[in-house]
Design an enzyme around this catalytic site. Structure first.
Site, mmCIF file in Angstrom:
data_model
loop_
_atom_site.group_PDB
_atom_site.id
_atom_site.type_symbol
_atom_site.label_atom_id
_atom_site.label_comp_id
_atom_site.label_asym_id
_atom_site.label_seq_id
_atom_site.Cartn_x
_atom_site.Cartn_y
_atom_site.Cartn_z
ATOM 1 N N HIS A 218 38.227 21.431 26.609
ATOM 2 C CA HIS A 218 39.393 22.042 27.748
ATOM 3 C C HIS A 218 38.677 22.237 28.591
ATOM 4 C CE1 HIS A 218 41.674 23.780 24.319
ATOM 5 N NE2 HIS A 218 40.734 24.136 23.674
ATOM 6 N N HIS B 58 34.942 19.504 21.732
ATOM 7 C CA HIS B 58 35.840 19.984 22.137
ATOM 8 C C HIS B 58 36.044 20.868 23.515
ATOM 9 C CE1 HIS B 58 39.801 21.783 19.966
ATOM 10 N NE2 HIS B 58 40.005 22.741 20.632
ATOM 11 N N GLU B 59 35.304 22.040 23.160
ATOM 12 C CA GLU B 59 35.377 22.526 24.654
ATOM 13 C C GLU B 59 35.367 22.691 26.155
ATOM 14 O OE1 GLU B 59 36.132 25.747 23.246
ATOM 15 O OE2 GLU B 59 35.928 25.514 21.112
ATOM 16 N N CYS C 247 43.225 23.437 17.162
ATOM 17 C CA CYS C 247 42.746 24.465 18.393
ATOM 18 C C CYS C 247 43.677 25.755 18.314
ATOM 19 C CB CYS C 247 42.901 23.338 19.403
ATOM 20 S SG CYS C 247 42.833 24.104 21.172
#
Length: 163
Positions: free
Chosen positions: A134, A130-131, A88
């Site tokens: 976030h 993953h995004e 990351c």
């Protein structure tokens, strides 16, 4: 458009769930442009709004030479499982095996408010998950368990200065 600096672990914006986008206006298009310019930097597969200090549910991706974005994403249709090393930009220098769905569908909108559907498999599926993490105020190290999680958190304290 601008390549924006990446916020690093310890910045509260990374741990705060992002707000839904409600205005598909020129300001949003500027943010999208900045996200896409930022993700085009070498070695980058995705950048979420919070990583550039914008607490909105939007991210850009750069996978296989294809750059795009998604506004107000929702993930569905998780299939299979893959475990690969994940890193990351907000946790520089770290990488740990992380389990994600092998295939996933992301629905949302483009910068003009038009519906978008992205079905990702393999690395694209990993990047989408993953995004979205976030945008929910989560980091990939939050998905780790046991000794690997303890090792990651120890290493994180060592390599990321806290001010």
């Amino acid at each position: 458009m601008t390549v924006r600096p990446i916020r690093i672990f310890g910045d509260p914006v990374l741990r705060t769930p992002a707000d839904p986008v409600t205005d598909f206006d020129a300001q949003l298009r500027e943010i999208v442009g900045d996200l896409e310019d930022t993700v085009r930097e070498p070695g980058r597969a995705g950048v979420a709004g919070p990583q550039i200090g914008v607490s909105l549910r939007i991210f850009s991706y750069n996978v296989g030479g294809v750059v795009g974005h998604l506004v107000n994403p929702v993930l569905s249709d998780h299939e299979g499982e893959q475990t690969e090393e994940e890193g990351c930009l907000s946790l520089p220098g770290l990488g740990y095996d992380t389990t994600r769905a092998l295939k996933v569908t992301a629905t949302g909108f483009d910068q003009y408010g038009e519906p978008l559907v992205i079905t990702g498999e393999g690395f694209l599926a990993r990047a989408l998950q993953h995004e979205v993490d976030h945008l929910d105020g989560r980091l990939y190290v939050d998905t780790l368990t046991g000794d690997v999680r303890r090792q990651a958190l120890r290493e994180l304290r060592r390599v990321v200065p806290r001010g």
